[in-house]
Design a protein around this motif. Structure first.
Motif, short mmCIF file in Angstrom:
data_model
loop_
_atom_site.label_atom_id
_atom_site.label_comp_id
_atom_site.label_asym_id
_atom_site.label_seq_id
_atom_site.Cartn_x
_atom_site.Cartn_y
_atom_site.Cartn_z
N ILE A 124 38.58 40.51 43.70
CA ILE A 124 38.99 41.76 44.32
C ILE A 124 38.50 42.91 43.45
N VAL A 125 37.68 43.78 44.01
CA VAL A 125 37.23 44.97 43.29
C VAL A 125 38.34 46.01 43.39
N THR A 126 38.98 46.34 42.28
CA THR A 126 40.08 47.31 42.30
C THR A 126 39.62 48.65 41.77
N THR A 158 36.56 41.29 48.07
CA THR A 158 37.22 42.34 48.82
C THR A 158 37.50 43.51 47.88
N ALA A 159 38.07 44.58 48.41
CA ALA A 159 38.36 45.76 47.58
C ALA A 159 39.81 46.18 47.78
N LEU A 160 40.40 46.70 46.71
CA LEU A 160 41.79 47.15 46.74
C LEU A 160 41.91 48.46 45.99
N PHE A 161 42.42 49.49 46.68
CA PHE A 161 42.70 50.78 46.05
C PHE A 161 44.18 50.83 45.69
N MET A 185 38.53 46.02 52.82
CA MET A 185 39.26 46.93 51.96
C MET A 185 40.74 47.00 52.28
N ARG A 186 41.56 47.12 51.23
CA ARG A 186 42.99 47.31 51.34
C ARG A 186 43.41 48.46 50.45
N LEU A 213 48.31 38.49 50.52
CA LEU A 213 48.93 39.80 50.73
C LEU A 213 48.00 40.93 50.32
N LEU A 214 47.21 40.71 49.28
CA LEU A 214 46.31 41.75 48.77
C LEU A 214 44.92 41.68 49.39
#
Length: 236
Positions: A124-126, A158-161, A185-186, A213-214
């Motif tokens: 996950i790219v945060t 995936t990506a998470l901000f 993206m999330r 969940l993420l």
């Protein structure tokens, strides 16, 4: 199970209209449309580690520096350090450490370039945002991550901000929807992320459930799913 209890992860176009069930928790059935992501999410962690997962190389120093500038303050001009800029930099570093701490409690390993790696091989790219920002600035963040996500962490990432408030979550939700990037993206507030970490430590969620969940659910905001899980858990 009713349609209301099934949550699809974005469009099913990538799988020819087929979705893959990856988790059932508190009456919610979570599905993904990416078959490779579904495979990783449903494999035993030991099998996933032994599987042919793409080797994730660190970004180059130039890429890391560029990402750090973009992550700091969108559209800001790089200028000599001032007491105010140094204070802002400390605040950003503390916020990022807080987010990475929550990720660590959930079993993720944080790389220097902001990528969280799951023991199951999912990345996950945060990116962290410690202040309220405009829709234009959020769109800038989304575009930058979209353009670099695959080169940083591979096509299955995936990506998470992780942002400072629910209000900023709502801004990112609009930016992500406008660009139709809800498959990858999330966004989640820092408070909700830390609540997920607490649920993990208490045994209410395992790493697999936290990972799903993420992941990029269609409704984009992880807090919305968390609120359903929180309500269901309260009645057990």
């Amino acid at each position: 199970m009713s349609d209301e209890e099934r949550i699809d992860l974005g469009s099913s176009d990538d799988a020819g209209g087929q979705n893959f069930s990856v988790l059932e928790v508190f009456g919610l059935k979570l599905e993904v449309s990416n078959p490779r992501l579904a495979e990783l999410l449903t494999m035993d962690a030991r099998d996933a580690l032994a599987s042919d997962v793409k080797d994730l190389s660190l970004a180059s120093p130039v890429t890391e520096a560029r990402e750090e500038v973009h992550e700091a303050i969108p559209d800001a001009v790089v200028a000599p350090a001032t007491p105010k800029s140094e204070e802002d930099a400390r605040a950003r570093a503390e916020f990022r450490a807080r987010a990475e701490g929550a990720g660590g409690r959930l079993g993720f390993t944080a790389r220097p370039d902001g990528v969280w790696v799951s023991p199951a091989g999912v990345s996950i790219v945060t990116r962290t945002v410690d202040k309220p920002i405009s829709l234009a600035a959020a769109a800038h963040f989304v575009d930058e991550v979209a353009s670099h996500r695959e080169s940083i962490a591979g096509p299955d990432s995936t990506a998470l901000f992780v942002v400072e408030s629910q209000q900023t979550v709502d801004v990112f939700k609009v930016a992500i929807r406008q660009r139709k990037l809800y498959n990858t993206m999330r966004t989640i507030s820092i408070d909700n992320l830390e609540e997920v970490a607490s649920l993990g430590e208490s045994g209410a969620l395992d790493h697999h459930a936290a990972l799903v969940l993420l992941a990029p659910l269609e409704n984009i905001d992880a807090g919305e799913v968390l609120s359903v899980i929180r309500a269901a858990s309260a009645h057990e």
